[in-house]
Design an enzyme around this catalytic site. Structure first.
Site, short mmCIF file in Angstrom:
data_model
loop_
_atom_site.label_atom_id
_atom_site.label_comp_id
_atom_site.label_asym_id
_atom_site.label_seq_id
_atom_site.Cartn_x
_atom_site.Cartn_y
_atom_site.Cartn_z
N HIS A 54 0.85 -1.20 0.00
CA HIS A 54 0.00 0.00 0.00
C HIS A 54 0.88 1.24 0.00
O HIS A 54 2.10 1.15 0.11
CB HIS A 54 -0.98 0.00 1.17
CG HIS A 54 -0.37 0.06 2.54
ND1 HIS A 54 0.42 -0.94 3.06
CD2 HIS A 54 -0.45 1.00 3.51
CE1 HIS A 54 0.79 -0.63 4.29
NE2 HIS A 54 0.29 0.56 4.58
N HIS A 56 1.34 4.00 1.94
CA HIS A 56 1.86 4.78 3.06
C HIS A 56 3.38 4.86 3.02
O HIS A 56 4.06 3.89 2.70
CB HIS A 56 1.38 4.18 4.39
CG HIS A 56 -0.07 4.44 4.66
ND1 HIS A 56 -0.80 3.72 5.57
CD2 HIS A 56 -0.92 5.37 4.14
CE1 HIS A 56 -2.04 4.18 5.60
NE2 HIS A 56 -2.13 5.18 4.73
N ASP A 58 5.73 4.86 5.15
CA ASP A 58 6.58 3.94 5.91
C ASP A 58 6.65 2.56 5.25
O ASP A 58 7.32 1.66 5.78
CB ASP A 58 6.11 3.83 7.37
CG ASP A 58 4.72 3.25 7.53
OD1 ASP A 58 3.86 3.49 6.65
OD2 ASP A 58 4.46 2.57 8.53
N HIS A 59 6.00 2.42 4.10
CA HIS A 59 6.08 1.18 3.33
C HIS A 59 6.69 1.38 1.93
O HIS A 59 7.11 0.41 1.32
CB HIS A 59 4.69 0.54 3.19
CG HIS A 59 4.15 0.03 4.49
ND1 HIS A 59 4.10 -1.31 4.80
CD2 HIS A 59 3.67 0.68 5.58
CE1 HIS A 59 3.59 -1.45 6.03
NE2 HIS A 59 3.33 -0.25 6.51
N HIS A 112 -7.71 -0.71 5.29
CA HIS A 112 -6.71 0.19 5.86
C HIS A 112 -6.47 1.34 4.88
O HIS A 112 -6.46 2.51 5.27
CB HIS A 112 -5.42 -0.58 6.11
CG HIS A 112 -4.30 0.23 6.68
ND1 HIS A 112 -4.35 0.80 7.93
CD2 HIS A 112 -3.08 0.56 6.17
CE1 HIS A 112 -3.22 1.45 8.16
NE2 HIS A 112 -2.43 1.32 7.10
N ASP A 131 -0.55 -3.87 6.18
CA ASP A 131 -1.25 -3.41 7.38
C ASP A 131 -2.72 -3.80 7.38
O ASP A 131 -3.53 -3.17 8.07
CB ASP A 131 -1.11 -1.89 7.52
CG ASP A 131 0.31 -1.46 7.86
OD1 ASP A 131 1.18 -2.33 8.02
OD2 ASP A 131 0.55 -0.23 7.94
N HIS A 169 4.06 -4.56 10.84
CA HIS A 169 4.51 -3.93 12.10
C HIS A 169 4.59 -4.95 13.23
O HIS A 169 3.89 -5.96 13.24
CB HIS A 169 3.54 -2.82 12.52
CG HIS A 169 3.52 -1.65 11.59
ND1 HIS A 169 4.34 -0.56 11.76
CD2 HIS A 169 2.77 -1.40 10.49
CE1 HIS A 169 4.09 0.32 10.79
NE2 HIS A 169 3.15 -0.17 10.00
#
Length: 253
Positions: A54, A56, A58-59, A112, A131, A169
């Protein structure tokens, strides 16, 4: 298939993959390029594939550096083509992509985010779900509805019980503390919570989990179970409504 956990930021997991028969090397959700480069250099591996679940940051934050450095193919959801940096291979539900001798099947799992996907490697018995599904938890509903997320979770729940689950995570300890408030009489959950506490005290990761383990202990996958419905005072209710109530409680936990 070799799978290595690469910790990043405070609690992210990036995954380094290698198909020994072909030498193909992949990375899943590289939010930060630096630990990936260090892990590759340490092993003498050359990156060939970048898988994104996805959009985001942080990915996907390491996509551009890794693409520029290695020329690896960036793979992600067709629905997120405008939001994932450097993406060139766009996939959707049911489509497949070759990774050396392995084949990954794409599962569309929104909730998400609106374009979230998972990569399921049947031969390796592994799913990379970002996530959407966590050990004992699930992602917050930033862009989707409870109905979408419940549908996505049941799709993942339908995978074989021995499928290893690699999520985005290390949230398992806090998820366990919440889960036991929903099902205090679930003996499998109580035993797992004790094991998780011990692992984290030793500084060990709790990932991967398995689909079978999540089916027995994850309240978000159990919203259609009579004992869970009764526990939240919603016996016989629509599982989507029960799921939404469990998610609401977790958001305020």
């Amino acid at each position: 298939m070799e799978i290595h956990l690469v910790p990043a930021f405070s609690d992210n997991y990036i995954y380094l993959l290698r198909d020994p028969s072909s030498g193909a090397v992949g990375v899943v959700d590289p939010g930060d390029a630096n630990p990936v480069i260090e892990a590759l250099d340490r092993r003498g591996w050359t990156l060939t594939h970048i898988f994104n679940t996805h959009h985001h940051n942080d990915h996907v934050g390491g996509n551009h550096v890794l693409k520029t450095r290695t020329g690896a193919t960036v793979i992600g959801a067709r629905a997120d083509v405008a939001r994932i940096p450097d993406m060139e291979t766009c996939l959707g539900e049911g489509e497949t992509i070759s990774f050396g001798s392995q084949t990954a099947r794409v599962l569309f799992v929104p909730g998400h985010t609106s374009g979230h996907i998972a990569f399921w490697f049947p031969e390796a018995k592994a799913v990379f779900c970002g996530d959407t599904l966590f050990a004992l938890g699930c992602g917050r509903l930033f862009e989707g509805t409870p109905a979408q997320m419940w549908s996505s979770l049941t799709k993942l729940r339908a995978l074989p019980d021995d499928t290893a689950v690699y999520c985005g995570h290390e949230y398992t300890l806090s998820n366990a503390r919440f889960a036991v408030t929903i099902e205090p009489d679930n003996q499998d959950l109580q035993a797992r919570a004790t094991e998780i506490t011990a692992k984290r005290e030793r500084g060990e990761p709790t990932i991967p989990t398995t689909i079978g383990e999540e089916k027995r202990t994850n309240p978000f996958l159990r919203a259609d179970r009579p004992e869970v419905q009764a526990a939240v005072g919603m016996a016989g209710a629509d599982p989507v409504e029960v799921f939404a109530e469990i998610r609401r409680r977790k958001d305020n936990f």
